[in-house]
Design a protein around this motif. Structure first.
Motif, PDB file in Angstrom:
ATOM      1  N   ILE A 246       0.836  -1.209   0.000  1.00 52.01           N
ATOM      2  CA  ILE A 246       0.000   0.000   0.000  1.00 52.01           C
ATOM      3  C   ILE A 246       0.868   1.255   0.000  1.00 52.01           C
ATOM      4  CG2 ILE A 246      -1.692   1.340   1.327  1.00 52.01           C
ATOM      5  CD1 ILE A 246      -2.783  -1.337   2.411  1.00 52.01           C
ATOM      6  N   ALA A 247       1.860   1.262   0.888  1.00 50.62           N
ATOM      7  CA  ALA A 247       2.746   2.433   1.004  1.00 50.62           C
ATOM      8  C   ALA A 247       3.496   2.680  -0.304  1.00 50.62           C
ATOM      9  CB  ALA A 247       3.732   2.230   2.157  1.00 50.62           C
ATOM     10  N   ASN A 248       3.972   1.617  -0.962  1.00 52.46           N
ATOM     11  CA  ASN A 248       4.718   1.764  -2.211  1.00 52.46           C
ATOM     12  C   ASN A 248       3.849   2.342  -3.320  1.00 52.46           C
ATOM     13  OD1 ASN A 248       7.119   0.792  -1.154  1.00 52.46           O
ATOM     14  ND2 ASN A 248       6.713  -1.330  -1.743  1.00 52.46           N
ATOM     15  N   ILE A 249       2.586   1.933  -3.376  1.00 53.41           N
ATOM     16  CA  ILE A 249       1.678   2.470  -4.399  1.00 53.41           C
ATOM     17  C   ILE A 249       1.518   3.972  -4.213  1.00 53.41           C
ATOM     18  CG2 ILE A 249      -0.732   2.510  -5.184  1.00 53.41           C
ATOM     19  CD1 ILE A 249      -0.839  -0.509  -4.640  1.00 53.41           C
ATOM     20  N   VAL A 250       1.297   4.393  -2.982  1.00 48.39           N
ATOM     21  CA  VAL A 250       1.066   5.822  -2.708  1.00 48.39           C
ATOM     22  C   VAL A 250       2.339   6.631  -2.938  1.00 48.39           C
ATOM     23  CG1 VAL A 250       0.427   7.509  -0.951  1.00 48.39           C
ATOM     24  CG2 VAL A 250      -0.817   5.344  -1.096  1.00 48.39           C
ATOM     25  N   VAL A 251       3.481   6.127  -2.469  1.00 50.63           N
ATOM     26  CA  VAL A 251       4.749   6.843  -2.649  1.00 50.63           C
ATOM     27  C   VAL A 251       5.055   7.015  -4.142  1.00 50.63           C
ATOM     28  CG1 VAL A 251       7.254   6.663  -2.346  1.00 50.63           C
ATOM     29  CG2 VAL A 251       5.720   6.202  -0.418  1.00 50.63           C
ATOM     30  N   ARG A 254       3.834  10.098  -5.841  1.00 51.78           N
ATOM     31  CA  ARG A 254       4.588  11.335  -5.566  1.00 51.78           C
ATOM     32  C   ARG A 254       5.841  11.432  -6.433  1.00 51.78           C
ATOM     33  NH1 ARG A 254       4.358   9.925   0.819  1.00 51.78           N
ATOM     34  NH2 ARG A 254       2.073   9.842   0.996  1.00 51.78           N
ATOM     35  N   ASN A 255       6.281  10.304  -6.957  1.00 51.19           N
ATOM     36  CA  ASN A 255       7.507  10.290  -7.764  1.00 51.19           C
ATOM     37  C   ASN A 255       7.222  10.157  -9.255  1.00 51.19           C
ATOM     38  OD1 ASN A 255       8.879  10.269  -5.305  1.00 51.19           O
ATOM     39  ND2 ASN A 255       8.908   8.040  -5.215  1.00 51.19           N
ATOM     40  N   ASN A 256       5.950  10.143  -9.637  1.00 44.92           N
ATOM     41  CA  ASN A 256       5.598   9.923 -11.032  1.00 44.92           C
ATOM     42  C   ASN A 256       5.685  11.228 -11.817  1.00 44.92           C
ATOM     43  OD1 ASN A 256       3.651   9.586 -13.423  1.00 44.92           O
ATOM     44  ND2 ASN A 256       3.753   7.511 -12.608  1.00 44.92           N
ATOM     45  N   VAL A 299      -9.810   5.392  -4.400  1.00 45.60           N
ATOM     46  CA  VAL A 299      -9.219   6.185  -3.316  1.00 45.60           C
ATOM     47  C   VAL A 299      -8.277   7.258  -3.869  1.00 45.60           C
ATOM     48  CG1 VAL A 299      -7.562   6.106  -1.400  1.00 45.60           C
ATOM     49  CG2 VAL A 299      -9.444   4.475  -1.473  1.00 45.60           C
ATOM     50  N   LEU A 300      -7.506   6.912  -4.900  1.00 44.97           N
ATOM     51  CA  LEU A 300      -6.445   7.809  -5.371  1.00 44.97           C
ATOM     52  C   LEU A 300      -6.858   8.747  -6.500  1.00 44.97           C
ATOM     53  CD1 LEU A 300      -3.448   5.291  -5.427  1.00 44.97           C
ATOM     54  CD2 LEU A 300      -3.890   7.070  -3.720  1.00 44.97           C
ATOM     55  N   GLU A 301      -7.843   8.359  -7.286  1.00 43.13           N
ATOM     56  CA  GLU A 301      -8.158   9.066  -8.526  1.00 43.13           C
ATOM     57  C   GLU A 301      -8.388  10.563  -8.333  1.00 43.13           C
ATOM     58  OE1 GLU A 301     -11.245   8.554 -12.301  1.00 43.13           O
ATOM     59  OE2 GLU A 301     -11.398   7.243 -10.558  1.00 43.13           O
ATOM     60  N   HIS A 302      -9.069  10.953  -7.265  1.00 49.85           N
ATOM     61  CA  HIS A 302      -9.389  12.366  -7.046  1.00 49.85           C
ATOM     62  C   HIS A 302      -8.346  13.084  -6.196  1.00 49.85           C
ATOM     63  CE1 HIS A 302     -10.889  10.128  -3.616  1.00 49.85           C
ATOM     64  NE2 HIS A 302     -11.006  11.240  -2.914  1.00 49.85           N
ATOM     65  N   ARG A 303      -7.344  12.349  -5.729  1.00 43.25           N
ATOM     66  CA  ARG A 303      -6.340  12.945  -4.843  1.00 43.25           C
ATOM     67  C   ARG A 303      -5.078  13.377  -5.577  1.00 43.25           C
ATOM     68  NH1 ARG A 303      -8.785   9.227  -0.916  1.00 43.25           N
ATOM     69  NH2 ARG A 303      -8.936  10.298   1.093  1.00 43.25           N
ATOM     70  N   VAL A 304      -4.921  12.954  -6.813  1.00 42.40           N
ATOM     71  CA  VAL A 304      -3.716  13.309  -7.579  1.00 42.40           C
ATOM     72  C   VAL A 304      -4.090  14.294  -8.683  1.00 42.40           C
ATOM     73  CG1 VAL A 304      -2.625  11.084  -7.087  1.00 42.40           C
ATOM     74  CG2 VAL A 304      -3.982  11.351  -9.170  1.00 42.40           C
ATOM     75  N   ILE A 305      -3.090  15.044  -9.148  1.00 44.28           N
ATOM     76  CA  ILE A 305      -3.306  16.009 -10.234  1.00 44.28           C
ATOM     77  C   ILE A 305      -2.343  15.685 -11.373  1.00 44.28           C
ATOM     78  CG2 ILE A 305      -3.222  18.434 -10.917  1.00 44.28           C
ATOM     79  CD1 ILE A 305      -3.914  19.219  -8.092  1.00 44.28           C
ATOM     80  N   VAL A 306      -2.895  15.515 -12.548  1.00 48.72           N
ATOM     81  CA  VAL A 306      -2.096  15.218 -13.741  1.00 48.72           C
ATOM     82  C   VAL A 306      -1.401  16.500 -14.194  1.00 48.72           C
ATOM     83  CG1 VAL A 306      -2.173  14.307 -16.102  1.00 48.72           C
ATOM     84  CG2 VAL A 306      -3.783  13.452 -14.381  1.00 48.72           C
ATOM     85  N   THR A 307      -0.164  16.375 -14.670  1.00 52.03           N
ATOM     86  CA  THR A 307       0.556  17.553 -15.178  1.00 52.03           C
ATOM     87  C   THR A 307      -0.184  18.125 -16.387  1.00 52.03           C
ATOM     88  OG1 THR A 307       1.936  16.184 -16.624  1.00 52.03           O
ATOM     89  CG2 THR A 307       2.806  16.662 -14.419  1.00 52.03           C
ATOM     90  N   ILE A 320      -3.032   6.709 -15.102  1.00 57.40           N
ATOM     91  CA  ILE A 320      -1.718   6.787 -14.466  1.00 57.40           C
ATOM     92  C   ILE A 320      -1.680   5.901 -13.226  1.00 57.40           C
ATOM     93  CG2 ILE A 320      -0.056   8.315 -13.331  1.00 57.40           C
ATOM     94  CD1 ILE A 320      -1.179  10.575 -15.140  1.00 57.40           C
ATOM     95  N   ILE A 321      -2.746   5.927 -12.438  1.00 54.85           N
ATOM     96  CA  ILE A 321      -2.804   5.098 -11.225  1.00 54.85           C
ATOM     97  C   ILE A 321      -2.771   3.617 -11.595  1.00 54.85           C
ATOM     98  CG2 ILE A 321      -4.241   4.438  -9.251  1.00 54.85           C
ATOM     99  CD1 ILE A 321      -5.258   7.432  -9.365  1.00 54.85           C
ATOM    100  N   GLU A 322      -3.485   3.247 -12.649  1.00 50.77           N
ATOM    101  CA  GLU A 322      -3.459   1.849 -13.109  1.00 50.77           C
ATOM    102  C   GLU A 322      -2.040   1.430 -13.495  1.00 50.77           C
ATOM    103  OE1 GLU A 322      -7.978   1.298 -14.929  1.00 50.77           O
ATOM    104  OE2 GLU A 322      -6.362   2.023 -16.231  1.00 50.77           O
TER     105      GLU A 322
END
Length: 332
Positions: A246-251, A254-256, A299-307, A320-322
């Motif tokens: 779980i932690a690796n997916i979320v981290v 942040r590095n993508n 969970v993640l789809e609405h929490r990240v912002i695409v460049t 991107i999450i997939e």
């Protein structure tokens, strides 16, 4: 051979936690909702998961795909208080939270509670209210309390916020603050029904001679049962290597290089809670990598912002999450 069979019988899997009542309640809820709602199984599943995970849900879809109807039905199926707030550009924080009113008889101010004081709150078209009104929800969604005139008022559990928004119409709408989006456990994208489901919808409407759709469903779960199931789900086992997964997916969000903003630690906790609920509803008292995958996207789809560059290319946060999930090694 006989001795081997005996050994296999002794190794037969048994749960440490009895999840039969929870599974039966989920079946009853789905049965009641399906009396009215055709299709939309993913929306229904994620709403149930959100409720059992003690989380809020943002439901996004074009008008007419049963977003509001499903939430109203849920309030009928669960024996809890329900309140609906229609967000508009002129809505003030006091219209949601309440306000202090001077009592002439006692010569004192009394706090009159607003519609937020309920168990399940449906916020219709949440993106139609300005930032000042949106900010009024920050404390209550995260801490399940409001502070008014120096006094704290706790919400009665279970406390669930279900909000809807239309992704197409932008006239008179406001972008939700990232801090508020982060407070939603899930973002649920509601799609159009299939041709077969569309036919079933009109056939049911044709057969509805009299009566109201909401009257078709019955209450099958109490608020106390929801709290009991939440306590059971908290005891679902998660191995250390799955916590690392779980932690690796979320981290990795942040590095993508395709993402301008990655997910917060709140997202990590949300995946954990949701994956436990997925496991419990499947009848397991332990989490698998598949449960984590099922939880990660909503969970993640609405929490990240695409460049901006990738957004212009038509790449979505879901894609991107997939890719991130596929790139992270699955624990064995």
């Amino acid at each position: 051979m006989e001795e081997t069979n005996k050994t296999n019988d002794n190794l037969e899997f048994q749960n440490r936690i009895d999840l039969s009542d929870l599974q039966e309640s989920v079946f009853k809820v789905k049965t009641q909702l399906e009396k009215v709602i055709v299709g939309q199984k993913r929306m229904i599943d994620l709403l149930i998961i959100a409720i059992f995970s003690d989380g809020h849900a943002l439901i996004e879809g074009v008008p007419g795909v049963a977003k509001t109807m499903t939430t109203k039905l849920l309030s009928r199926v669960l024996d809890i208080d329900f309140s609906r707030i229609q967000f508009t550009p002129d809505l003030m924080p006091s219209d949601i939270l309440g306000t202090s009113v001077f009592n002439v008889k006692t010569s004192e101010f009394e706090f009159k509670k607003g519609p937020i004081f309920s168990n399940m709150i449906l916020i219709d078209e949440i993106n139609r209210a300005p930032a000042k009104t949106q900010a009024a929800l920050f404390e209550v969604m995260e801490e399940k309390q409001i502070t008014m005139d120096g006094t704290r008022y706790k919400m009665k559990p279970p406390f669930i916020v279900l909000a809807t928004q239309n992704p197409i119409e932008q006239e008179g709408t406001y972008r939700l603050p990232e801090a508020q989006l982060d407070r939603f456990l899930f973002k649920i994208n509601v799609e159009y029904p299939t041709a077969t489901e569309e036919l079933e919808i009109v056939a049911r409407e044709q057969a509805l001679i009299e009566g109201y759709k909401l009257d078709k469903v019955e209450k099958v779960i109490t608020g106390e049962e929801v709290l009991k199931y939440r306590a059971l789900i908290r005891n679902i086992k998660v191995e250390r290597n799955l916590l690392e997964y779980i932690a690796n997916i979320v981290v990795n969000t942040r590095n993508n290089s395709f993402l301008f903003l990655g997910a917060s630690p709140r997202a990590t906790i949300s995946i954990l809670k949701a994956s436990k609920s997925f496991a419990a509803i499947s009848g397991r008292d332990f989490v698998t990598p598949e449960d984590i995958k099922n939880a990660a996207i909503p969970v993640l789809e609405h929490r990240v912002i695409v460049t901006p560059e990738r957004e212009m290319e038509g790449i979505t946060s879901k894609q991107i999450i997939e890719q991130i999930i596929e790139s992270v090694e699955i624990p064995r």
